[in-house]
Scaffold this motif. Structure first.
Motif, PDB file in Angstrom:
ATOM      1  N   UNK A 255       0.720  -1.427   0.215  1.00 28.28           N
ATOM      2  CA  UNK A 255       0.021  -0.224   0.186  1.00 28.28           C
ATOM      3  C   UNK A 255       0.803   1.317  -0.171  1.00 28.28           C
ATOM      4  N   UNK A 258       0.588   2.621  -3.109  1.00 30.00           N
ATOM      5  CA  UNK A 258      -0.771   3.458  -3.649  1.00 30.00           C
ATOM      6  C   UNK A 258      -1.070   4.731  -2.717  1.00 30.00           C
ATOM      7  N   UNK A 344     -11.241 -12.141  -6.808  1.00 30.86           N
ATOM      8  CA  UNK A 344     -11.722 -10.596  -6.224  1.00 30.86           C
ATOM      9  C   UNK A 344     -12.698 -10.218  -7.468  1.00 30.86           C
ATOM     10  N   UNK A 345     -13.883  -9.709  -6.868  1.00 28.76           N
ATOM     11  CA  UNK A 345     -14.999  -9.154  -8.134  1.00 28.76           C
ATOM     12  C   UNK A 345     -14.285  -8.115  -9.301  1.00 28.76           C
ATOM     13  N   UNK A 346     -13.288  -7.329  -8.657  1.00 28.86           N
ATOM     14  CA  UNK A 346     -12.947  -6.274  -9.588  1.00 28.86           C
ATOM     15  C   UNK A 346     -12.201  -7.029 -10.639  1.00 28.86           C
ATOM     16  N   UNK A 415      -1.599 -12.541  -3.047  1.00 32.28           N
ATOM     17  CA  UNK A 415      -2.447 -11.561  -2.216  1.00 32.28           C
ATOM     18  C   UNK A 415      -3.600 -12.274  -1.483  1.00 32.28           C
ATOM     19  N   UNK A 437      -2.536  -9.285  -8.286  1.00 33.04           N
ATOM     20  CA  UNK A 437      -2.737  -8.329  -7.015  1.00 33.04           C
ATOM     21  C   UNK A 437      -1.571  -8.572  -6.065  1.00 33.04           C
ATOM     22  N   UNK A 447      -2.327  -7.253   3.093  1.00 35.76           N
ATOM     23  CA  UNK A 447      -3.214  -6.344   4.119  1.00 35.76           C
ATOM     24  C   UNK A 447      -4.671  -6.954   4.706  1.00 35.76           C
ATOM     25  N   UNK A 481      -3.530  -3.830 -11.454  1.00 29.86           N
ATOM     26  CA  UNK A 481      -3.852  -2.506 -10.887  1.00 29.86           C
ATOM     27  C   UNK A 481      -2.716  -1.295 -11.606  1.00 29.86           C
ATOM     28  N   UNK A 482      -1.652  -1.710 -12.028  1.00 29.55           N
ATOM     29  CA  UNK A 482      -0.448  -0.788 -11.846  1.00 29.55           C
ATOM     30  C   UNK A 482      -0.075  -0.820 -13.389  1.00 29.55           C
ATOM     31  N   UNK A 483      -0.027   0.351 -13.992  1.00 29.66           N
ATOM     32  CA  UNK A 483       0.512   0.293 -15.561  1.00 29.66           C
ATOM     33  C   UNK A 483       1.897   0.477 -15.817  1.00 29.66           C
TER      34      UNK A 483
END
Lengths: 630, 157
Positions: A255, A258, A344-346, A415, A437, A447, A481-483
């Motif tokens: 984290x 982010x 995870x749903x995302x 994760x 992730x 986390x 999540x990270x480009x």
């Protein structure tokens, strides 16, 4: 031999009883029981294996299923229980919670314990911080002690010149605690939600422990395990341990990438103190994505030279719309497949819609595939209810060619446990490992304890770090999540691993189990499927899934509990080798007259092993059965 | 979705050449001590000469859980547009630039960083050349005078 909080501590009973006034009869057990003789009657604290009709009431420190069940016989034979006002609804109307839970369990990021009562409990009154209860001719001071749970109360008695505190699950003897996942919650002051809130309630817990220390009780009577006869020493040890764990956690935290150092600093100071230095790992080397890899929200799209596409995850409508637009614009001629990194749903919610639209197969490792195919069978953070009916399973290490790319599938429990990784190689670029992730350039995505980050050499982040070290030289990692591509130096990997190993040891000192994994893994024993739909008169086979986290063989005994209208195999037993896993089948049968709706079954788990402490866990795991009309 | 709170998310949509559309996804945790307008103003900096009008979408079923959308629209001024993430931002920015016929371009900006994009040329506006305008006015006056003379001549005959 380590002293656990759960065994039947018969050998220590007499010695412990000597620490308490004569008016208190203490009976150790899976859950401790205390009967207190006052001038005008009797009180029971926690509960009793048998009804205590002579008692005036039974005091509950907090509301968890095992405690509510333990208190039931006494509550019903008296005017009722005294319980925390904060959890009144859970005791008086538990069915409401479970009826809602059938749907709420999907896409769930609240991360609170599900070990809640199934049946209502007769209540005499509720209590709260600052109350003075007058029961059985005794005065009892009530204080809130949140942290391990949000509703924990302490009941302080003064008898024979001694201050006796009944403290529930606040603290266990030796400065220990039952588990760490119960502390997961939101951190509003750092704008961190419950899902990212590892140890979020540690500060509340520390505050509660300091409050108790200031009261200077002579003895603390916990719900589980031996009496705490030196509260100050145990409290100091517990605070020191939890601060060390949290400091360690922050030092390898994903984290940081982010949220930045300030927010992580806010998190750290809550637990470690205002003046504490919060150590954070600097960012690893990171560069832009190659042109053949498009970042579309949480989807990565690989594009071949002949303009075919291969997607990794489709978690949102916007991702799906972008893929459709890419096809319409001729940016891709076809989508050939979808790899799902984790559950995870995302990352999953629109996988099936995408697969149907593009008429392409979906690939995943086995641990991910089953959740996609049967989401209702699992209870994990953020599980989408959208079923992906057919997933092509790639085994750990299985290779697959696609266009000019070579894929190698990996089980990659970073994760979360139900997680895969895809190593992507092509001639003109260094290998890129799509790790879902599981890492950011600042460390580990650990986390959320409910994701099951097991701290074992054979799985979890230790396995992930081993796999990352084994990649071809120069390989890059990429997070959904990270480009960016990023990679750790061998020194950074050493740092991550050594810090993680230290944390494993620190957690082992804080949790009251023979292996730290029992204290961080809520699902070492769980019922599969978690949710089942059945018709009246039908039956179904379920499984208890058991992980022996101990380093020696263990025997587990299971006792099942079902409501009226459901009959269930009474008991089962399994011997599981060290670090092994077992599925223990059992059958549930429904009567013809069972009413429609949600019914909850539970399993009690006890275990013993040579050279290992025994434990007994009443109503430990639950499963939902939804009865539907023919 | 918990993961939607990891980054600020802004999409600059350039699919319509007339309009510069900026979609800012706002998570409820972004607004703990502020309101939408202040949050946007204090977090993202756009050139002052671009004047946006803002509307909100709080009801679309496609919104991520706990989020709503601020839609900032302006006439496409052409040229370049820069966006800067405030150095005080509490998280990074994922900036997506959507153009017709291209994959969305995604930039990851840390607090304090900025990014400049080239805007498409706005549709050609028929700008009035001052000489043409003057000629038109002169022609109109001429025609009017001719008509008047013709009318007077008609009356005289």
């Amino acid at each position: 031999m380590k002293l656990l909080w759960l065994p039947l501590c018969l050998l220590v009973t007499l010695a412990e009883a000597a620490e308490l006034p004569d008016a208190i009869r203490f009976e150790p057990g899976a859950l401790n029981s205390a009967t207190i003789q006052g001038p005008d009657g009797q009180l029971v604290v926690y509960g009793s294996p048998t009804a205590q009709p002579d008692a005036e009431t039974v005091l509950l420190t907090h509301v968890r299923r095992d405690l509510a069940s333990f208190a039931r016989s006494t509550a019903e034979s008296t005017e009722g229980a005294v319980a925390p006002a904060a959890s009144e609804a859970l005791l008086t109307e538990p069915e409401q919670h479970w009826n809602d839970w059938w749907d709420k369990r999907y896409n769930y990021y609240g991360q609170q314990s599900t070990r809640l009562p199934i049946l209502p409990l007769k209540l005499k009154q509720t209590s709260k911080d600052g109350d003075t209860l007058k029961l059985a001719g005794l005065e009892i001071e009530v204080m809130e002690l949140p942290g391990y749970t949000t509703d924990m109360l302490g009941y302080l008695f003064e008898m024979d010149g001694q201050r006796i505190l009944f403290s529930g699950d606040l603290l266990l003897a030796g400065g220990k605690v039952a588990d760490l996942y119960s502390f997961q919650d939101a951190i509003p002051e750092a704008k961190v939600g419950a899902y990212h809130g590892y140890g979020a309630r540690f500060p509340l817990w520390i505050e509660s422990l300091r409050k108790v220390a200031a009261l200077q009780p002579d003895v603390m009577v916990p719900l589980r395990g031996p009496l705490i006869t030196n509260p100050k020493a145990d409290i100091d040890a517990a605070i020191q341990r939890v601060q060390a764990i949290y400091s360690n956690y922050l030092s390898t935290n994903a984290l940081h990438w982010y949220f930045g150092p300030e927010r992580l600093g806010t998190c750290g100071k809550r637990v470690l103190g205002e003046d504490a230095e919060v150590e954070l790992m600097p960012f690893a080397e990171h560069i832009e994505l190659p042109s053949w890899c498009q970042h579309i929200r949480t989807t990565k799209l690989l594009v071949s030279a002949d303009k075919h596409g291969f997607a990794l995850d489709v978690g949102g409508k916007a991702s799906l719309d972008s893929l459709k637009q890419a096809l319409a614009d001729g940016l891709i001629a076809k989508l050939d497949g979808i790899w799902v990194t984790h559950t995870h749903n995302d990352h999953t919610a629109f996988v099936q819609e995408a697969a149907a639209h593009f008429k392409c197969p979906v690939y995943a490792v086995e641990e991910v595939a089953d959740v996609l195919e049967k989401p209702g069978a699992w209870f994990l953070p953020g599980t989408s209810e959208n079923v992906v009916p057919k997933v092509k399973v790639l085994k750990d290490g299985e290779a697959m060619s696609w266009k000019e790319f070579q894929f190698t599938a990996h089980f990659f429990p970073g994760q979360m446990y139900n997680h895969g990784g895809l190593l992507v190689e092509r001639q003109d670029h260094e290998p890129v490992f799509f790790i879902g992730d599981s890492f950011s350039p600042s460390g580990l995505d650990d986390y959320c304890m409910l994701n099951r980050n097991l701290m074992r050499e054979d799985t979890g982040y230790f396995l992930c770090l081993q796999k990352v070290r084994s990649l071809p030289t120069g390989s890059w990692l990429v997070n959904q999540h990270i480009p960016h591509l990023f990679r750790f130096t061998s020194e950074e990997l050493d740092y991550l691993e050594s810090r993680y190993r230290q944390r494993q040891e620190l957690i082992g000192q804080l949790v009251a189990w023979d292996d730290p994994n029992y204290g961080i893994d809520e699902q070492w024993a769980w019922i599969y499927p978690y949710g089942t739909e059945l018709k009246p008169g039908s039956s179904s086979k379920l499984q208890m899934r058991l992980w022996n986290h101990s380093e020696k063989d263990r025997t587990y005994t299971l006792t099942f509990h079902a409501p009226e209208g459901i009959s269930i195999t009474p008991a089962a037993e399994a011997s599981i080798p060290a670090r092994g896993f077992a599925e223990v089948a059992f059958r549930v049968e429904l009567t013809q007259t069972i009413p429609n709706g949600i019914h909850v079954i539970t399993a009690s788990v006890s275990s013993s092993g040579e050279g290992l402490p025994s434990f007994e866990l009443p109503h430990w795991s639950e499963a939902l059965i939804r009865v539907v009309e023919d | 979705m918990a993961h939607f709170t990891l980054y600020h998310n802004v999409e600059i949509n350039l699919t319509s050449p007339e309009t510069l559309s900026v979609f800012v996804t706002i998570h409820q945790s972004d607004l703990e001590n502020t309101d939408d307008e202040t949050f946007i103003r204090e977090t993202f900096q756009f050139p002052r000469e671009v004047s946006f009008r803002t509307t909100y979408d709080r009801t679309s079923p496609d919104l991520p859980e706990g989020c709503h959308l601020a839609i900032l629209e302006a006439r496409n001024p052409g040229g370049e547009l820069s966006i800067r993430l405030s150095p005080q931002s509490e998280k990074r920015l994922l900036l997506v630039v959507s153009r017709p016929g291209a994959f969305p371009e995604t930039k990851d900006l840390p607090p304090g960083a900025s990014h400049t994009i080239t805007l498409p040329d706005p549709p050609s506006v028929k700008r009035t050349n001052p000489w043409i305008g003057a000629l038109l006015v002169a022609a109109a006056i001429g025609i009017a005078l001719l008509l008047r003379r013709w009318r007077l001549a008609s009356l005289a005959s």
